[in-house]
Design a protein around this motif. Sequence first.
Motif: not given
Length: 137
Positions: A92-93, A97-100, A130-131, A61-65
Amino acid sequence: MNVFAGRMIIAVGGDVVTHNLVSAGILPDVAVIDGSTMREPCERVVDLPVPEIGGVSNPAGMLTGALIRAVEDAIDAGPCLIRVDGEEDLAVVPAVRAAPDGACVLYGQPGEGVVVITVDKNARDKADWLFGLFAAE
């Protein structure tokens, strides 16, 4: 015919997705796995002939740095397998965001199959939105 030919392929939430891609002869450019599927140990072994980043901690449930940086670095650097200690589902988020533009981000949807997001401005805008809902660590 490989519908992914010429596109960057990023498999997230991905032990089964990555295993199935490799079994079909499609090597993802970036794979993010956690050793489980539907929160149970995954029996399918993911073996990719690419550099591996391990020890990336990310609780459910988290996104860590650490996970965000690992995904961004892997997308920039080329083929890579990221092993997450915890859960990788939300990667996935940052991947979108980072993919070309034109890249394909694939993830498993339990009980449904595989979801494919073709990255474009619209997909990136949704990922940015979402981010923004996540609290900073």
